[in-house]
Write a protein that holds these residues in place. Sequence first.
Motif, mmCIF file in Angstrom:
data_model
loop_
_atom_site.group_PDB
_atom_site.id
_atom_site.type_symbol
_atom_site.label_atom_id
_atom_site.label_comp_id
_atom_site.label_asym_id
_atom_site.label_seq_id
_atom_site.Cartn_x
_atom_site.Cartn_y
_atom_site.Cartn_z
ATOM 1 N N CYS A 153 0.843 -1.196 0.000
ATOM 2 C CA CYS A 153 0.000 0.000 0.000
ATOM 3 C C CYS A 153 0.881 1.249 0.000
ATOM 4 O O CYS A 153 0.549 2.255 -0.629
ATOM 5 N N ILE A 159 -0.730 9.174 3.428
ATOM 6 C CA ILE A 159 -0.851 9.045 4.877
ATOM 7 C C ILE A 159 0.534 8.840 5.469
ATOM 8 O O ILE A 159 1.477 8.507 4.753
ATOM 9 N N MET A 218 2.717 6.506 7.117
ATOM 10 C CA MET A 218 2.714 5.044 7.265
ATOM 11 C C MET A 218 3.023 4.613 8.703
ATOM 12 O O MET A 218 2.518 3.603 9.179
ATOM 13 N N HIS A 253 -0.443 6.249 10.958
ATOM 14 C CA HIS A 253 -1.823 5.939 10.565
ATOM 15 C C HIS A 253 -2.158 4.461 10.798
ATOM 16 O O HIS A 253 -1.451 3.580 10.345
ATOM 17 N N CYS A 277 -3.027 -2.540 7.294
ATOM 18 C CA CYS A 277 -3.938 -1.691 6.495
ATOM 19 C C CYS A 277 -5.248 -2.418 6.212
ATOM 20 O O CYS A 277 -6.331 -1.860 6.320
ATOM 21 N N HIS A 314 -9.216 -1.454 6.058
ATOM 22 C CA HIS A 314 -9.681 -1.142 4.693
ATOM 23 C C HIS A 314 -9.772 -2.439 3.911
ATOM 24 O O HIS A 314 -8.764 -3.146 3.774
ATOM 25 N N LYS A 373 -15.275 5.292 4.763
ATOM 26 C CA LYS A 373 -16.683 5.650 4.961
ATOM 27 C C LYS A 373 -17.300 5.912 3.603
ATOM 28 O O LYS A 373 -16.670 6.491 2.731
#
Length: 246
Positions: free
Chosen positions: A205, A222, A224, A227, A233, A237, A245
């Motif tokens: 990612c 982001i 890494m 986050h 990840c 996700h 969302k």
Amino acid sequence: MRKIPQQLIPLAVLFIVLLGVLVVARQLFVPKTFGDLGHYRATAVDEVAAQPAAYAGYRVCLDCHDDIYQRKQLSSHAGLACETCHGAAAAHATGESDQLPTVPRGRDHCQLCHGYNSARPTGFPQILSNMHNPGEACVKCHDSHSPRMAKGNGECSACHQMIANQKAVSSHMSLDCTDCHTVPIDHATQPRVVQALKPNSEETCGKCHARGSSAGAEVARIDMAEHGGRYLCWECHYPHLPEAKL
Ligand code: HEC
Ligand code: HEC
Ligand code: HEC
Ligand code: HEC
Ligand code: HEC
Ligand code: HEC
Ligand code: HEC
Ligand code: HEC
């Protein structure tokens, strides 16, 4: 005898007046044939029957557009009547008017049914309009009378259709499966013998989403290290539909 409470007299007068108004109004305004056939106006039946029919029903279309009907019945749009999309077409079908039915080529039309709405049943094919090929007409890619797109043999989607469909309507739609998966060529012919690999490092990612990555400016970056904390990840996700969302 006890005295009648004083306030009852004006109330009784009011009641009698209202009753009188009701009786008069009934005489004046209730149509003559009301009640002949139950709680209806009997002449309404003839009035409605006399109106010109606006819809023809799909069977009439068969006489001239049989090819389209056949194609539609083999597709997932089998349950939709022609006039659901083309509007009332009785005048066109009888040939009494040269007015052609409407042809809804805009994105809005398809989205009446396919725009994402959390109240729709799970599994009903839905898209996020701002992500699913924004700005392009749906009919450029989908045949409205047979909307599923043809798939070649050996493409990942031939076997992993659910995943391919989910990805196609997500913000990862432009990615190839092989951007994240290492897939030996023979996996497509002997999938259980020759295995495809799932990513095992967040670097998969990171090569697009890390702060210093070389991916295009439109890709969200982001930190890494920060986050997501100590989780992977894809514990938060789903990689084939990654938006956190909707
Ligand atoms: C009597 C034959 C006949 C029947 C019945 C008929 N059509 Fe047509 N339809 C035609 C012809 C011919 C054309 C092509 C007209 C043209 O291109 O000028 C056409 C064109 C159309 C078009 C294209 C309009 C456009 O702007 O290109 C639509 C949509 C359509 N018909 C829908 C329907 C529907 C829905 C029904 C059933 C309610 C139906 N038709 C019944 C003969 C028919
Ligand atoms: C899901 C909505 C939808 C349904 C259901 C539908 N159509 Fe269509 N139809 C369209 C759209 C959108 C177009 C325009 C396609 C384009 O421009 O590529 C179209 C185009 C047409 C045309 C123009 C010629 C063509 O093939 O492009 C005819 C004729 C037609 N439809 C007839 C019918 C008939 C008859 C039925 C029922 C058997 C039907 N349609 C059902 C959406 C629909
Ligand atoms: C009146 C509602 C309605 C409209 C309008 C409509 N659809 Fe559909 N669509 C459906 C239904 C119902 C299904 C079948 C869903 C299912 O299988 O559960 C479907 C299925 C689909 C699928 C999935 C195909 C598959 O086999 O997986 C696609 C793609 C699609 N429609 C595209 C379109 C496009 C493009 C338009 C506009 C031209 C459109 N639809 C307009 C109701 C609609
Ligand atoms: C640039 C081409 C393109 C355009 C434009 C496009 N789509 Fe798609 N769409 C696809 C592809 C490719 C798929 C995935 C292949 C499949 O399963 O049919 C797909 C899948 C879908 C699905 C199925 C999702 C599922 O869960 O099965 C729906 C519904 C859909 N599109 C509706 C629309 C609607 C509505 C529009 C217009 C607002 C539209 N599409 C515009 C290419 C396109
Ligand atoms: C001929 C059908 C077929 C094709 C084509 C195919 N796969 Fe597979 N794939 C499978 C099957 C069946 C499995 C399950 C193998 C097993 O469980 O041993 C699998 C497993 C996988 C897995 C591993 C899942 C896991 O849980 O470890 C990945 C990742 C994968 N495929 C990706 C792909 C990608 C990417 C492509 C396209 C380049 C592709 N596959 C093409 C049938 C196919
Ligand atoms: C953005 C990177 C990415 C892309 C693009 C991607 N995958 Fe995956 N895929 C993953 C990750 C990460 C996992 C592991 C998820 C997990 O373990 O929870 C995974 C899991 C899978 C699995 C195992 C079953 C599952 O749902 O977890 C299959 C099969 C698979 N992918 C096939 C595909 C196919 C086919 C495509 C292309 C249509 C594709 N993937 C595109 C990252 C990706
Ligand atoms: C090949 C480059 C690439 C890889 C690898 C990749 N992504 Fe993406 N990702 C994109 C692009 C392009 C977008 C769409 C643009 C955007 O929204 O940032 C996106 C969007 C996202 C979004 C949605 C951002 C938003 O707007 O809400 C999330 C979350 C995401 N990716 C997570 C992941 C995860 C998790 C992985 C690893 C499994 C991954 N991505 C791997 C390119 C990539
Ligand atoms: C603990 C759950 C969690 C983990 C683990 C996680 N994320 Fe997220 N991520 C989220 C949430 C929630 C959001 C939405 C935050 C927001 O919009 O403010 C998000 C947003 C994003 C975005 C969009 C950021 C933006 O600015 O729009 C990207 C890209 C992303 N994550 C990628 C990743 C990658 C890559 C990893 C692995 C290194 C990862 N995420 C791990 C929960 C997580």
